[in-house]
Write an enzyme that holds these catalytic residues in place. Structure first.
Site, PDB file in Angstrom:
ATOM      1  N   ASP A 221       4.628 -11.765 -32.364  1.00 31.36           N
ATOM      2  CA  ASP A 221       4.498 -13.281 -32.929  1.00 31.36           C
ATOM      3  C   ASP A 221       4.615 -13.472 -34.370  1.00 31.36           C
ATOM      4  OD1 ASP A 221       4.212 -14.809 -30.756  1.00 31.36           O
ATOM      5  OD2 ASP A 221       1.679 -14.072 -30.661  1.00 31.36           O
ATOM      6  N   LYS A 224       5.309 -16.563 -36.316  1.00 33.78           N
ATOM      7  CA  LYS A 224       4.351 -17.857 -36.114  1.00 33.78           C
ATOM      8  C   LYS A 224       4.023 -17.854 -37.929  1.00 33.78           C
ATOM      9  CE  LYS A 224       1.886 -17.408 -31.918  1.00 33.78           C
ATOM     10  NZ  LYS A 224       0.750 -17.034 -31.176  1.00 33.78           N
ATOM     11  N   HIS A 249       8.706 -19.928 -32.864  1.00 33.31           N
ATOM     12  CA  HIS A 249       8.265 -18.636 -33.167  1.00 33.31           C
ATOM     13  C   HIS A 249       9.264 -17.623 -32.951  1.00 33.31           C
ATOM     14  CE1 HIS A 249       5.497 -18.036 -29.662  1.00 33.31           C
ATOM     15  NE2 HIS A 249       5.714 -16.837 -30.248  1.00 33.31           N
ATOM     16  N   HIS A 273      10.221 -12.403 -25.947  1.00 26.66           N
ATOM     17  CA  HIS A 273       8.817 -12.137 -25.306  1.00 26.66           C
ATOM     18  C   HIS A 273       8.292 -13.245 -24.618  1.00 26.66           C
ATOM     19  CE1 HIS A 273       7.142 -13.655 -29.136  1.00 26.66           C
ATOM     20  NE2 HIS A 273       6.122 -13.941 -28.630  1.00 26.66           N
TER      21      HIS A 273
HETATM   22 FE   LIG Z   1       4.530 -15.315 -28.794  1.00 30.81          FE
END
Ligand SMILES: [Fe+2]
Length: 365
Positions: A221, A224, A249, A273
């Site tokens: 992530d 982000k 993201h 993902h």
């Molecule tokens: Fe994610």
């Protein structure tokens, strides 16, 4: 070089000295065996010339005794014709016999020959000594080189390990920086990484890809960073526009990873993902095994950890509820093979106490 001539008669000694003395050879004399032995113990004679029977000792015995001090001495024994024909035990140590006294004149030639031999032997010994010295030097140098190489190798390995550890800390720190924005996701990345490694292990994931998978799971992530806090931390449901922004993201993360050498192997996992097994995910709409295995693993473990922990908008699901949710999404969101491996191998027990694990088992999860 020096020679020792042994004879009881001074006239004979004078004659022999005259015959033998040269630029190369200094001649000492002795009139008895005792005197000869005394002289031999303190001098380096290359040649010993003795008559067959000096006073006190047999000529051959004298040669034997002198050779105890001077093992290399070349001995010439004069007179005693029979000795040359029937050598005794010690005769092997005599270089040459001169049978008759009148053959003394041959002595110069014999001694010249002997001196050549002595020189040759000395040269040979010197050569061997030098070679041995060179060899020892070489061996010492080789050993030193070996030590230096080993030492340098150790230093390089240590430096590499340190660098790797520093890189790892920096990367994991980055992941934690993202988590720090939201107290509820604390520890999420580390758990996703641990679940992913365990699931990968039971799925037979290649060992050489494990480190990249760990980084991928930790940093999935990372994109982000590029999402506005008003969207990222919004306590309420997102509007359509906000969702579109949020769904960027994976691509933002992919672009970040592409610029960091060590993160190149994580790019595909970070990008994909949020793909779904049925092809309805984002950003690329990949389907089934088109989705990289690392991304399928992280999609599952990321979703599982979200279900299994409290979030501001929902309570954690129980283990059986989690399993049920995973199975419901097998073949839709998730790779069905991975869902079964995850449940059958109790991958989710990683962060449960033994007591919690036995409760899960008895409740049929
Ligand atoms: Fe994610």
């Amino acid at each position: 070089m020096r020679a020792l001539v042994v004879h009881p008669q001074p006239e004979a000694l004078g004659e022999l000295t005259e015959i033998l003395s040269s630029r190369e050879l200094v001649v000492d004399t002795a009139r008895s065996a005792t005197e000869a032995l005394n002289r031999s113990s303190g001098a380096d004679y290359a040649v010993l010339v003795t008559n067959h029977q000096p006073p006190e000792l047999d000529g051959i015995d004298l040669v034997e005794r002198v050779r105890r001090y001077l093992p290399e001495v070349l001995a010439v024994v004069m007179g005693g014709a029979s000795l040359a024909d029937t050598p005794t035990n010690g005769a092997g140590q005599v270089f040459r016999f001169i049978a008759r006294p009148e053959d003394r004149r041959q002595l110069a030639g014999i001694i010249n020959e002997a001196l050549k031999l002595v020189r040759l032997e000395r040269e040979q010994r010197e050569l061997v000594r030098r070679l041995r010295g060179d060899q020892e030097k070489l061996m010492r140098r080789e050993k030193l080189l070996d030590t230096v190489v080993r030492e340098r190798t150790r230093e390089v390995v240590e430096a590499y390990d340190k660098l790797k550890a520093a890189n790892r800390q920096a990367l994991l720190g980055l992941a934690e920086a993202i988590e720090a924005k939201d107290a509820y996701t604390k520890g999420h990345c580390a758990r996703v990484a641990a679940y992913s490694l365990e699931l990968a292990r039971v799925a037979g994931y290649p060992a050489e890809g494990m480190e990249a998978l760990e980084f991928s799971a930790f940093l999935h992530d990372i994109g982000k960073i590029g999402i506005r806090d008003s969207v990222l931390l919004k306590p309420a449901a997102l509007t359509d526009d906000e969702w579109l922004h949020m769904k960027r993201h994976p691509v933002i993360g992919y672009e970040i990873a592409s610029k960091i050498e060590i993160l190149r192997p994580t790019m595909s996992c970070i990008r994909n993902h949020h793909e779904r097994w049925d092809g309805t995910g984002y950003p690329d709409g990949l389907k089934g095994e088109e989705i990289p295995l690392s991304a399928r693993i992280v999609a599952l473990t990321d979703a599982f950890d979200a279900m299994a922990t409290d979030r501001p908008y929902k309570k954690a699901l129980s283990p059986p509820e989690c399993h049920e949710a995973l199975r419901r999404q097998a073949g839709k969101m998730f790779d069905p093979g991975l869902v079964e491996l995850f449940i059958e191998n109790h991958v989710d027990d990683l962060f449960r106490t033994e007591e919690e694990q036995s409760n899960t088992t008895s409740s049929g999860g």
